[in-house]
Design a protein around this motif. Structure first.
Motif, PDB file in Angstrom:
ATOM      1  N   UNK A 127      57.891   0.604  17.896  1.00 28.80           N
ATOM      2  CA  UNK A 127      56.653   0.658  18.666  1.00 28.80           C
ATOM      3  C   UNK A 127      56.420   2.077  19.189  1.00 28.80           C
ATOM      4  N   UNK A 128      55.220   2.598  19.150  1.00 30.56           N
ATOM      5  CA  UNK A 128      53.978   1.976  18.691  1.00 30.56           C
ATOM      6  C   UNK A 128      53.842   1.901  17.172  1.00 30.56           C
ATOM      7  N   UNK A 129      54.570   2.784  16.460  1.00 34.13           N
ATOM      8  CA  UNK A 129      54.609   2.702  15.002  1.00 34.13           C
ATOM      9  C   UNK A 129      56.041   2.945  14.552  1.00 34.13           C
ATOM     10  N   UNK A 130      56.351   2.498  13.352  1.00 31.35           N
ATOM     11  CA  UNK A 130      57.693   2.720  12.818  1.00 31.35           C
ATOM     12  C   UNK A 130      57.982   4.214  12.689  1.00 31.35           C
ATOM     13  N   UNK A 131      56.959   4.984  12.345  1.00 33.79           N
ATOM     14  CA  UNK A 131      57.136   6.419  12.135  1.00 33.79           C
ATOM     15  C   UNK A 131      57.423   7.151  13.450  1.00 33.79           C
ATOM     16  N   UNK A 132      56.768   6.742  14.525  1.00 29.62           N
ATOM     17  CA  UNK A 132      56.905   7.438  15.812  1.00 29.62           C
ATOM     18  C   UNK A 132      58.124   6.998  16.613  1.00 29.62           C
ATOM     19  N   UNK A 133      58.678   5.857  16.262  1.00 27.17           N
ATOM     20  CA  UNK A 133      59.675   5.219  17.115  1.00 27.17           C
ATOM     21  C   UNK A 133      60.886   6.094  17.397  1.00 27.17           C
ATOM     22  N   UNK A 142      67.391   0.368  26.654  1.00 27.13           N
ATOM     23  CA  UNK A 142      67.383  -1.009  26.164  1.00 27.13           C
ATOM     24  C   UNK A 142      66.384  -1.068  25.008  1.00 27.13           C
ATOM     25  N   UNK A 143      66.899  -1.204  23.805  1.00 33.42           N
ATOM     26  CA  UNK A 143      66.044  -1.268  22.617  1.00 33.42           C
ATOM     27  C   UNK A 143      65.764  -2.719  22.267  1.00 33.42           C
ATOM     28  N   UNK A 144      64.493  -3.070  22.237  1.00 32.36           N
ATOM     29  CA  UNK A 144      64.117  -4.432  21.915  1.00 32.36           C
ATOM     30  C   UNK A 144      64.146  -4.675  20.413  1.00 32.36           C
ATOM     31  N   UNK A 145      64.775  -5.779  20.021  1.00 32.31           N
ATOM     32  CA  UNK A 145      64.721  -6.228  18.628  1.00 32.31           C
ATOM     33  C   UNK A 145      63.454  -7.070  18.516  1.00 32.31           C
ATOM     34  N   UNK A 146      62.439  -6.602  17.794  1.00 31.74           N
ATOM     35  CA  UNK A 146      61.162  -7.319  17.752  1.00 31.74           C
ATOM     36  C   UNK A 146      61.333  -8.770  17.319  1.00 31.74           C
ATOM     37  N   UNK A 147      60.620  -9.638  18.019  1.00 35.94           N
ATOM     38  CA  UNK A 147      60.741 -11.075  17.802  1.00 35.94           C
ATOM     39  C   UNK A 147      59.366 -11.693  18.016  1.00 35.94           C
ATOM     40  N   UNK A 148      59.006 -12.645  17.165  1.00 35.43           N
ATOM     41  CA  UNK A 148      57.657 -13.209  17.201  1.00 35.43           C
ATOM     42  C   UNK A 148      57.395 -14.050  18.439  1.00 35.43           C
ATOM     43  N   UNK A 149      58.447 -14.594  19.072  1.00 34.53           N
ATOM     44  CA  UNK A 149      58.270 -15.462  20.230  1.00 34.53           C
ATOM     45  C   UNK A 149      59.257 -15.093  21.334  1.00 34.53           C
ATOM     46  N   UNK A 150      59.067 -13.928  21.965  1.00 35.45           N
ATOM     47  CA  UNK A 150      60.002 -13.462  23.009  1.00 35.45           C
ATOM     48  C   UNK A 150      59.798 -14.210  24.320  1.00 35.45           C
ATOM     49  N   UNK A 196      52.953 -10.724  28.675  1.00 35.37           N
ATOM     50  CA  UNK A 196      51.979 -10.348  27.650  1.00 35.37           C
ATOM     51  C   UNK A 196      52.133  -8.922  27.119  1.00 35.37           C
ATOM     52  N   UNK A 197      52.466  -7.979  27.995  1.00 35.89           N
ATOM     53  CA  UNK A 197      52.548  -6.575  27.567  1.00 35.89           C
ATOM     54  C   UNK A 197      53.647  -6.372  26.537  1.00 35.89           C
ATOM     55  N   UNK A 198      54.843  -6.870  26.825  1.00 35.33           N
ATOM     56  CA  UNK A 198      55.957  -6.693  25.903  1.00 35.33           C
ATOM     57  C   UNK A 198      55.807  -7.614  24.697  1.00 35.33           C
ATOM     58  N   UNK A 199      55.225  -8.794  24.882  1.00 34.52           N
ATOM     59  CA  UNK A 199      54.952  -9.665  23.735  1.00 34.52           C
ATOM     60  C   UNK A 199      54.067  -8.954  22.720  1.00 34.52           C
ATOM     61  N   UNK A 200      53.038  -8.318  23.211  1.00 36.69           N
ATOM     62  CA  UNK A 200      52.103  -7.602  22.340  1.00 36.69           C
ATOM     63  C   UNK A 200      52.805  -6.460  21.612  1.00 36.69           C
ATOM     64  N   UNK A 201      53.631  -5.706  22.339  1.00 42.56           N
ATOM     65  CA  UNK A 201      54.346  -4.592  21.725  1.00 42.56           C
ATOM     66  C   UNK A 201      55.351  -5.086  20.695  1.00 42.56           C
ATOM     67  N   UNK A 202      56.033  -6.176  21.010  1.00 44.93           N
ATOM     68  CA  UNK A 202      57.018  -6.741  20.086  1.00 44.93           C
ATOM     69  C   UNK A 202      56.342  -7.233  18.815  1.00 44.93           C
ATOM     70  N   UNK A 203      55.201  -7.898  18.961  1.00 44.45           N
ATOM     71  CA  UNK A 203      54.469  -8.387  17.793  1.00 44.45           C
ATOM     72  C   UNK A 203      53.987  -7.220  16.931  1.00 44.45           C
ATOM     73  N   UNK A 236      52.360   4.062  27.015  1.00 42.54           N
ATOM     74  CA  UNK A 236      52.181   4.309  25.580  1.00 42.54           C
ATOM     75  C   UNK A 236      50.817   3.810  25.114  1.00 42.54           C
ATOM     76  N   UNK A 237      50.436   2.608  25.568  1.00 38.97           N
ATOM     77  CA  UNK A 237      49.166   2.014  25.148  1.00 38.97           C
ATOM     78  C   UNK A 237      47.972   2.853  25.604  1.00 38.97           C
ATOM     79  N   UNK A 238      48.079   3.389  26.804  1.00 37.84           N
ATOM     80  CA  UNK A 238      46.932   4.064  27.405  1.00 37.84           C
ATOM     81  C   UNK A 238      46.818   5.538  27.035  1.00 37.84           C
ATOM     82  N   UNK A 239      47.864   6.111  26.468  1.00 41.81           N
ATOM     83  CA  UNK A 239      47.840   7.535  26.126  1.00 41.81           C
ATOM     84  C   UNK A 239      47.092   7.765  24.814  1.00 41.81           C
TER      85      UNK A 239
END
Length: 270
Positions: A27-33, A49-57, A62-69, A240-243
């Motif tokens: 997040x926000x992209x694989x390239x930037x991560x 703390x690195x989040x392992x993306x998961x479809x149903x965290x 909502x904020x982290x759910x959206x980023x994870x998705x 990150x979202x707002x920048x």
């Protein structure tokens, strides 16, 4: 000593609280991560703390759910996360790293395989929100055999049985939940939070890090008065979202620097 134990010991001597940012891998992209995670470390994070993306965290708002998705849609999975840690370590990053993820994805990967590859990659531990402490012994044994620390949650509502299991099995630090519910930014922290942390200190010698709702410098400064770590997730995601795209890294660096400075100003002897 593990990287996590050494970090808390060092900060205790300096009378500082640990700053622990959370960000999903990819997040926000694989390239930037990769460059963004490195920027977080360079700007003052004491542990990441690195989040392992998961479809149903389940534990996330909502904020982290959206980023994870978004990270899932960017093609990131558990294997990608291990590869990311390997790259970061190969580039010289020494900041402690824990992976935060859910039971199903870890079981699907295979616990023995995960533990072995995580150790080789340079992971220091795991945070698993949906792993009950009373059922965690087999997981703890597998991870600890590779010197990987399992970090458990403690909440004001935790039952005596579960709290006992947490204290007995937990390593690294305890993730103290500031409020009931899920992650997310909040205007203020609960008035009873200092009392909860004080009570937790009577049953464990592990460092205590507060998460859920740590949203700004004021919160970090407040938490630093009575806890050993401040975990910041949704607030970082919102930065990150707002920048503007071309300013994301610079904004993240500014944010982490400000948050880390707050741990220094408010720190008191632990």
């Amino acid at each position: 000593m593990s990287r996590i134990d050494s970090m808390f010991a060092r900060l205790r001597e300096k009378r500082e609280c640990a700053l622990i940012p959370y960000i999903p891998v990819g997040y926000p992209t694989a390239k930037e991560s990769e460059s963004l995670i490195r920027a977080i470390a360079e700007s003052g994070a004491d542990l990441i703390e690195l989040g392992v993306p998961y479809a149903d965290p389940l534990a996330d708002g909502p904020t982290i759910q959206e980023a994870s998705l978004a990270a899932v849609e960017n093609g990131i999975n558990l294997k990608s996360c291990l590869s990311m840690v390997r790259k970061l370590r190969a580039s010289g990053l020494e900041t402690p790293i824990v992976l935060m993820g859910y039971c199903n994805s870890f079981l699907a990967y295979g616990l023995e395989k995960l533990a072995e590859e995580a150790k080789l990659a340079g992971v220091d531990g795991f945070i698993i929100p949906d792993l009950p402490s009373t059922m965690a012994k087999p997981w703890v044994q597998i991870f600890e055999s590779r010197s990987l620390q399992v970090i458990f949650f403690l909440a004001p509502t935790t039952s005596e049985e579960r709290a006992s299991a947490v204290v007995e099995q937990g390593k690294g630090f305890l993730y103290c939940i500031s409020v009931a519910g899920v992650t997310g930014e909040r205007e203020s922290l609960p008035e009873e939070l200092p009392k909860f942390i004080k009570q937790a200190r009577t049953v464990t010698s592990l460092p205590l890090a507060v998460g859920f709702g740590i949203s700004n410098e004021k919160h970090v400064r407040e938490v630093s008065e009575y806890a050993d770590g401040a975990i910041v997730g949704s607030a970082l995601i919102n930065v990150i979202k707002q920048a503007p795209p071309h300013e994301i890294e610079a904004e993240v660096r500014r944010f982490i620097l400000k948050m880390k400075q707050a741990t220094r100003k408010a720190a008191t002897p632990i």
